[in-house]
Design a protein around this motif. Sequence first.
Motif, PDB file in Angstrom:
ATOM      1  N   LEU A 198     -49.996 -98.920 -28.822  1.00  0.00           N
ATOM      2  CA  LEU A 198     -49.684 -97.876 -27.843  1.00  0.00           C
ATOM      3  C   LEU A 198     -48.896 -96.722 -28.461  1.00  0.00           C
ATOM      4  O   LEU A 198     -49.242 -95.564 -28.281  1.00  0.00           O
ATOM      5  N   LEU A 199     -47.829 -97.063 -29.150  1.00  0.00           N
ATOM      6  CA  LEU A 199     -46.897 -96.034 -29.620  1.00  0.00           C
ATOM      7  C   LEU A 199     -47.324 -95.457 -30.958  1.00  0.00           C
ATOM      8  O   LEU A 199     -48.033 -96.099 -31.736  1.00  0.00           O
ATOM      9  N   ARG A 200     -46.870 -94.233 -31.218  1.00  0.00           N
ATOM     10  CA  ARG A 200     -47.071 -93.623 -32.527  1.00  0.00           C
ATOM     11  C   ARG A 200     -46.280 -94.388 -33.578  1.00  0.00           C
ATOM     12  O   ARG A 200     -45.347 -95.121 -33.253  1.00  0.00           O
ATOM     13  N   ARG A 201     -46.647 -94.181 -34.829  1.00  0.00           N
ATOM     14  CA  ARG A 201     -45.929 -94.806 -35.941  1.00  0.00           C
ATOM     15  C   ARG A 201     -45.352 -93.713 -36.847  1.00  0.00           C
ATOM     16  O   ARG A 201     -46.062 -92.790 -37.227  1.00  0.00           O
ATOM     17  N   LEU A 252     -47.856 -85.711 -34.887  1.00  0.00           N
ATOM     18  CA  LEU A 252     -46.752 -84.942 -34.314  1.00  0.00           C
ATOM     19  C   LEU A 252     -45.719 -84.728 -35.429  1.00  0.00           C
ATOM     20  O   LEU A 252     -45.279 -85.690 -36.048  1.00  0.00           O
ATOM     21  N   MET A 259     -41.948 -78.246 -34.601  1.00  0.00           N
ATOM     22  CA  MET A 259     -42.676 -79.452 -34.150  1.00  0.00           C
ATOM     23  C   MET A 259     -43.998 -79.059 -33.505  1.00  0.00           C
ATOM     24  O   MET A 259     -44.020 -78.294 -32.556  1.00  0.00           O
ATOM     25  N   VAL A 260     -45.081 -79.555 -34.055  1.00  0.00           N
ATOM     26  CA  VAL A 260     -46.402 -79.303 -33.477  1.00  0.00           C
ATOM     27  C   VAL A 260     -47.157 -80.627 -33.354  1.00  0.00           C
ATOM     28  O   VAL A 260     -46.805 -81.623 -33.988  1.00  0.00           O
ATOM     29  N   GLN A 261     -48.176 -80.585 -32.500  1.00  0.00           N
ATOM     30  CA  GLN A 261     -49.033 -81.759 -32.338  1.00  0.00           C
ATOM     31  C   GLN A 261     -50.418 -81.320 -32.793  1.00  0.00           C
ATOM     32  O   GLN A 261     -50.966 -80.363 -32.252  1.00  0.00           O
ATOM     33  N   ILE A 321     -36.482 -87.897 -26.933  1.00  0.00           N
ATOM     34  CA  ILE A 321     -36.521 -88.085 -25.482  1.00  0.00           C
ATOM     35  C   ILE A 321     -36.403 -89.549 -25.060  1.00  0.00           C
ATOM     36  O   ILE A 321     -35.908 -89.834 -23.992  1.00  0.00           O
ATOM     37  N   PHE A 341     -38.731 -87.610 -31.257  1.00  0.00           N
ATOM     38  CA  PHE A 341     -37.997 -86.335 -31.162  1.00  0.00           C
ATOM     39  C   PHE A 341     -36.898 -86.330 -30.104  1.00  0.00           C
ATOM     40  O   PHE A 341     -36.465 -85.265 -29.660  1.00  0.00           O
ATOM     41  N   MET A 356     -38.919 -96.597 -33.412  1.00  0.00           N
ATOM     42  CA  MET A 356     -38.725 -95.467 -32.509  1.00  0.00           C
ATOM     43  C   MET A 356     -40.012 -95.270 -31.719  1.00  0.00           C
ATOM     44  O   MET A 356     -41.074 -95.729 -32.137  1.00  0.00           O
ATOM     45  N   ALA A 357     -39.903 -94.624 -30.573  1.00  0.00           N
ATOM     46  CA  ALA A 357     -41.111 -94.384 -29.787  1.00  0.00           C
ATOM     47  C   ALA A 357     -41.540 -92.935 -29.930  1.00  0.00           C
ATOM     48  O   ALA A 357     -42.517 -92.634 -30.608  1.00  0.00           O
ATOM     49  N   CYS A 358     -40.775 -92.004 -29.331  1.00  0.00           N
ATOM     50  CA  CYS A 358     -41.273 -90.623 -29.281  1.00  0.00           C
ATOM     51  C   CYS A 358     -41.153 -89.891 -30.612  1.00  0.00           C
ATOM     52  O   CYS A 358     -42.029 -89.140 -30.993  1.00  0.00           O
TER      53      CYS A 358
END
Lengths: 314, 255
Positions: B49-52, B90, B1-3, B223, B221, B217-219
């Motif tokens: 706000l959140l990632r998709r 991500l 997992m990388v950003q 959390i 991964f 989903m939000a994160c």
Amino acid sequence: MTKTSFSIGGVQFPNRVLVASGTFGYGDECSSLVDVNKLGAIITKSLSMNPREGNPPTRIVETPSGMLNSIGLANIGVERFITEKLPFLETIQCPVIVNIAASTVDEYCAVLDVLEEHSRFDGYEINVSCPNVKEGGLSFGTDRVMTAEITRRLRPRTKRPLIMKLTPNVAFISEFARAVEAEGADAISAVNTLIGMAVDVQKRKPVLSTVTGGLSGPAIKPVALAKVYEASRAVKIPVIGIGGIRTATDAIEFLMVGATAVQVGTMNFVDPSAGVTIAEGIQAFCEEHGIPDTGDLVGSLDARVDSSVLTSWL
Amino acid sequence: MVQEQSQVISVSEVARNTYVLRFHSPRIARSVLAGQFVNIAVADDCDPLLRRPFSIYRAHGDTCEIIFNVVGKGTLALQKKSSRDVVNVLGPLGTPYSLESEGFMTAVLVGGGLGVAPLPLSTLILRNKGKELVTILGARSSEYLVEQHLENVHVSTDDGTKGMKGTAVDLLASLLPTQRWKSPKIFACGPTGMLRALGKFAVDRNIPCEVSLEGPMACGFGICQGCPVELVDGRSRYALMCKDGPVFDIRRISL
């Protein structure tokens, strides 16, 4: 070089930016993306005595500049936390505050007693403010006598910092702040999520399985600031400000209204390194303004009327 | 997992309201497995706000592709991206299809609607493994079909404008008796209704089947704990779609 460290109840924190419970797992999950040692502290996901499965789907939905959640305190329980997560936490240097949730006062005590046997933990944050569980949670957090009782029962069981996390879903948070201070709490975290709701008009149904959930994210920042301002003026113990912090500027606003430190929450879902970026941003602000200690920002708000206009929103 | 801060290379329309976004992301492109996804921050501010989350559609060299329909604010923002833009990505996230398993000889790839998303990358890997490949696609009508980068494709449409009139599961049911698939295993992605029907079909015939789920989903991964998937049995009531999935053995979950 600006001084960034501070202490609560005898525990030294390297900087004033902590990561909020429930937004950073148990600390290990984000470690490949961010240097956790650059955080002020990790506050773990809420732990109960036994594992909790959490609420049925749907648990989350995005709302304007924020999100609603109804996770229902899903967690692995304190025993598994000790066996599975403590080994990682032993390898890092930043302070670890364990957040405790429970459905009875005895359960809070029992979880804390288990954690007291391990020297790694630097303090406890007590969740008396989760809006998404039937027992405990808000039924404790909106009852001042109950909130005080939980603090009174926990206080003699530990010498470590005891931080009570309060709900904004009350008329006067200052009354709750005074109540926990009187029972010996070392600090207050404010605020937990605001009760909120979202509706699917096509289905005529609530989006969340529990109908209502907890609102977080930038949408709640103005409410959180007002609550932190109110609470910090009511007590002498430190208030840790939480609610919609996305940037260093947001965090500085909380410090200025009276927060001794802040927690970054929802933004960790978007950028797990947000806390570190914000901590660095606060330091840069202080250096730019010749402020020797980030603590000099705390409560530095000049509340005198000023008719000139803040232009950054225009 | 990388950003990664990823340069957008192109956004192109490949079918009706269906877009492929190509971006430069060497570390993700080189490590992604079929069925894994990325979580993309579509805006610099908090709106959205959140990632998709998006399945990786294709990966080659230093670039990745995702495929999406414009269904709301986040996907509209992505559709408007151009080669001047950078997106924060991500990934790769989640549990992939078990394409490396020796437990099958014929891979039956089934994609309903945008469920075609993880299939081209799966095709590439299966071809390299020397597996037999069959692809079954279902779409509302021909204009929504995305048939590129696949092999041995059979199609169905709800309105009969191309291929068999009916669903992807109807098509699979009609093909199965006529084909001599050696030791088949189904790898599917699509709407929940389709996966439910497909799951019943596969379990009734004792054909192993892995499905890739989609949901809020939000994160991405594990959390936030925001994406529970109900398990049929086991020690826990729920698994997490983002981390334990998005790919699940159909027999493990309750749809």
